[in-house]
Motif scaffolding. Structure first.
Motif, PDB file in Angstrom:
ATOM      1  N   GLU A   1       0.827  -1.210   0.000  1.00  0.00           N
ATOM      2  CA  GLU A   1       0.000   0.000   0.000  1.00  0.00           C
ATOM      3  C   GLU A   1       0.862   1.261   0.000  1.00  0.00           C
ATOM      4  O   GLU A   1       0.508   2.266  -0.642  1.00  0.00           O
ATOM      5  N   VAL A   2       1.989   1.219   0.689  1.00  0.00           N
ATOM      6  CA  VAL A   2       2.914   2.364   0.668  1.00  0.00           C
ATOM      7  C   VAL A   2       3.426   2.588  -0.746  1.00  0.00           C
ATOM      8  O   VAL A   2       3.422   3.710  -1.255  1.00  0.00           O
ATOM      9  N   PHE A   3       3.851   1.515  -1.403  1.00  0.00           N
ATOM     10  CA  PHE A   3       4.381   1.647  -2.758  1.00  0.00           C
ATOM     11  C   PHE A   3       3.296   2.142  -3.719  1.00  0.00           C
ATOM     12  O   PHE A   3       3.549   2.977  -4.588  1.00  0.00           O
ATOM     13  N   GLU A   4       2.079   1.638  -3.563  1.00  0.00           N
ATOM     14  CA  GLU A   4       0.959   2.111  -4.399  1.00  0.00           C
ATOM     15  C   GLU A   4       0.668   3.581  -4.114  1.00  0.00           C
ATOM     16  O   GLU A   4       0.354   4.349  -5.028  1.00  0.00           O
ATOM     17  N   ALA A   5       0.785   4.000  -2.861  1.00  0.00           N
ATOM     18  CA  ALA A   5       0.562   5.407  -2.521  1.00  0.00           C
ATOM     19  C   ALA A   5       1.580   6.303  -3.230  1.00  0.00           C
ATOM     20  O   ALA A   5       1.235   7.390  -3.703  1.00  0.00           O
ATOM     21  N   TYR A   6       2.828   5.852  -3.324  1.00  0.00           N
ATOM     22  CA  TYR A   6       3.828   6.631  -4.055  1.00  0.00           C
ATOM     23  C   TYR A   6       3.461   6.732  -5.529  1.00  0.00           C
ATOM     24  O   TYR A   6       3.625   7.794  -6.151  1.00  0.00           O
ATOM     25  N   GLU A   7       2.982   5.637  -6.106  1.00  0.00           N
ATOM     26  CA  GLU A   7       2.542   5.673  -7.498  1.00  0.00           C
ATOM     27  C   GLU A   7       1.359   6.634  -7.658  1.00  0.00           C
ATOM     28  O   GLU A   7       1.302   7.407  -8.620  1.00  0.00           O
ATOM     29  N   GLU A   8       0.424   6.578  -6.731  1.00  0.00           N
ATOM     30  CA  GLU A   8      -0.745   7.469  -6.766  1.00  0.00           C
ATOM     31  C   GLU A   8      -0.317   8.922  -6.627  1.00  0.00           C
ATOM     32  O   GLU A   8      -0.862   9.807  -7.279  1.00  0.00           O
ATOM     33  N   THR A   9       0.672   9.180  -5.785  1.00  0.00           N
ATOM     34  CA  THR A   9       1.193  10.536  -5.647  1.00  0.00           C
ATOM     35  C   THR A   9       1.666  11.049  -7.001  1.00  0.00           C
ATOM     36  O   THR A   9       1.338  12.165  -7.402  1.00  0.00           O
ATOM     37  N   GLY A  10       2.428  10.224  -7.706  1.00  0.00           N
ATOM     38  CA  GLY A  10       2.902  10.619  -9.032  1.00  0.00           C
ATOM     39  C   GLY A  10       1.760  10.920  -9.981  1.00  0.00           C
ATOM     40  O   GLY A  10       1.794  11.902 -10.724  1.00  0.00           O
ATOM     41  N   ARG A  11       0.714  10.092  -9.942  1.00  0.00           N
ATOM     42  CA  ARG A  11      -0.454  10.328 -10.810  1.00  0.00           C
ATOM     43  C   ARG A  11      -1.167  11.630 -10.432  1.00  0.00           C
ATOM     44  O   ARG A  11      -1.598  12.387 -11.312  1.00  0.00           O
ATOM     45  N   MET A  12      -1.301  11.882  -9.125  1.00  0.00           N
ATOM     46  CA  MET A  12      -1.982  13.104  -8.682  1.00  0.00           C
ATOM     47  C   MET A  12      -1.187  14.342  -9.083  1.00  0.00           C
ATOM     48  O   MET A  12      -1.758  15.335  -9.547  1.00  0.00           O
TER      49      MET A  12
ATOM     50  N   GLU B   1       0.938  14.602 -11.556  1.00  0.00           N
ATOM     51  CA  GLU B   1       0.851  14.753 -13.009  1.00  0.00           C
ATOM     52  C   GLU B   1      -0.513  15.296 -13.425  1.00  0.00           C
ATOM     53  O   GLU B   1      -0.609  16.186 -14.278  1.00  0.00           O
ATOM     54  N   ALA B   2      -1.587  14.801 -12.810  1.00  0.00           N
ATOM     55  CA  ALA B   2      -2.944  15.243 -13.157  1.00  0.00           C
ATOM     56  C   ALA B   2      -3.141  16.725 -12.857  1.00  0.00           C
ATOM     57  O   ALA B   2      -3.912  17.400 -13.548  1.00  0.00           O
ATOM     58  N   GLU B   3      -2.453  17.218 -11.860  1.00  0.00           N
ATOM     59  CA  GLU B   3      -2.558  18.639 -11.503  1.00  0.00           C
ATOM     60  C   GLU B   3      -1.619  19.515 -12.325  1.00  0.00           C
ATOM     61  O   GLU B   3      -1.581  20.722 -12.125  1.00  0.00           O
ATOM     62  N   GLY B   4      -0.846  18.900 -13.216  1.00  0.00           N
ATOM     63  CA  GLY B   4       0.109  19.680 -13.998  1.00  0.00           C
ATOM     64  C   GLY B   4       1.251  20.201 -13.146  1.00  0.00           C
ATOM     65  O   GLY B   4       1.838  21.229 -13.447  1.00  0.00           O
ATOM     66  N   ARG B   5       1.600  19.477 -12.087  1.00  0.00           N
ATOM     67  CA  ARG B   5       2.618  19.945 -11.144  1.00  0.00           C
ATOM     68  C   ARG B   5       3.900  19.127 -11.195  1.00  0.00           C
ATOM     69  O   ARG B   5       4.702  19.170 -10.265  1.00  0.00           O
TER      70      ARG B   5
ATOM     71  N   GLY C   1      12.740   9.920  -4.028  1.00  0.00           N
ATOM     72  CA  GLY C   1      13.435  10.832  -4.923  1.00  0.00           C
ATOM     73  C   GLY C   1      12.743  11.065  -6.256  1.00  0.00           C
ATOM     74  O   GLY C   1      13.162  11.897  -7.038  1.00  0.00           O
ATOM     75  N   ARG C   2      11.644  10.355  -6.516  1.00  0.00           N
ATOM     76  CA  ARG C   2      10.973  10.466  -7.820  1.00  0.00           C
ATOM     77  C   ARG C   2      10.141  11.738  -7.973  1.00  0.00           C
ATOM     78  O   ARG C   2       9.916  12.193  -9.084  1.00  0.00           O
ATOM     79  N   VAL C   3       9.639  12.257  -6.869  1.00  0.00           N
ATOM     80  CA  VAL C   3       8.897  13.514  -6.910  1.00  0.00           C
ATOM     81  C   VAL C   3       9.605  14.493  -5.980  1.00  0.00           C
ATOM     82  O   VAL C   3      10.139  14.097  -4.947  1.00  0.00           O
ATOM     83  N   PRO C   4       9.641  15.769  -6.337  1.00  0.00           N
ATOM     84  CA  PRO C   4      10.396  16.741  -5.548  1.00  0.00           C
ATOM     85  C   PRO C   4       9.661  17.167  -4.268  1.00  0.00           C
ATOM     86  O   PRO C   4       8.912  18.129  -4.250  1.00  0.00           O
ATOM     87  N   VAL C   5       9.885  16.404  -3.209  1.00  0.00           N
ATOM     88  CA  VAL C   5       9.272  16.711  -1.917  1.00  0.00           C
ATOM     89  C   VAL C   5      10.285  17.464  -1.076  1.00  0.00           C
ATOM     90  O   VAL C   5      11.448  17.078  -0.991  1.00  0.00           O
ATOM     91  N   GLY C   6       9.832  18.526  -0.450  1.00  0.00           N
ATOM     92  CA  GLY C   6      10.708  19.291   0.423  1.00  0.00           C
ATOM     93  C   GLY C   6      10.782  18.678   1.800  1.00  0.00           C
ATOM     94  O   GLY C   6      11.754  18.040   2.185  1.00  0.00           O
ATOM     95  N   LEU C   7       9.718  18.795   2.560  1.00  0.00           N
ATOM     96  CA  LEU C   7       9.679  18.353   3.951  1.00  0.00           C
ATOM     97  C   LEU C   7       8.581  17.319   4.131  1.00  0.00           C
ATOM     98  O   LEU C   7       7.502  17.436   3.547  1.00  0.00           O
ATOM     99  N   ARG C   8       8.870  16.306   4.934  1.00  0.00           N
ATOM    100  CA  ARG C   8       7.865  15.308   5.321  1.00  0.00           C
ATOM    101  C   ARG C   8       7.676  15.450   6.823  1.00  0.00           C
ATOM    102  O   ARG C   8       8.636  15.310   7.575  1.00  0.00           O
TER     103      ARG C   8
END
Length: 141
Positions: A26-37, A39-43, A76-83
């Motif tokens: 589920e964690v790995f799928e959440a990372y994939e979903e993050t990428g889709r979200m 991309e969908a937002e044009g971000r 490292g796949r999406v540019p996240v600043g702080l978690r």
């Protein structure tokens, strides 16, 4: 179960909420979903922050180090600043301290802070962003 949504209308903070029982898949799928979200937002390429809400999580799945190394690679796949982790418990803190010793590069890449509530997490992010403005595509980074 893990759910996620944008915290703010400007799409600069994403919240992932971990249910009582969750799996590494589920964690790995959440990372994939993050990428889709993103991309969908044009971000794509725009930096944003995460609030990881573990307050309802009852336990961590097994094989922490094996899977968390993969998480740091995915990070490292999406540019996240702080978690910012909300609901940090003593067991997770012990795992994190050990991970920092075993894989300091991975731990540094993850850029983690701790908070008791979502409000505190937002305050931590706001303070961080006052000193570290969001990077955007084409700003020389």
């Amino acid at each position: 179960m893990i759910t996620q949504h944008w915290y703010d209308e400007s799409r600069t903070i994403m919240v992932q909420t971990f249910g009582p029982i969750w799996t590494w898949d589920e964690v790995f799928e959440a990372y994939e979903e993050t990428g889709r979200m993103v991309e969908a937002e044009g971000r794509l390429g725009y930096e944003f922050d995460f609030i990881l809400d573990l307050s309802a999580a009852e336990r961590m799945p097994g094989q922490f180090f094996t899977n968390f190394r993969r998480v740091t690679d995915l990070a490292g796949r999406v540019p996240v600043g702080l978690r910012v982790v909300v609901g940090w418990n003593i067991g997770l803190r012990a795992f994190w301290n050990l991970f920092e010793q075993v894989n300091p590069t991975g731990a540094e890449r993850f850029h983690l802070a701790l908070a008791r509530t979502h409000e505190e997490a937002h305050t931590i992010i706001a303070r961080y962003r006052a000193e570290h403005p969001y990077r955007v595509p084409g700003d020389g980074e």
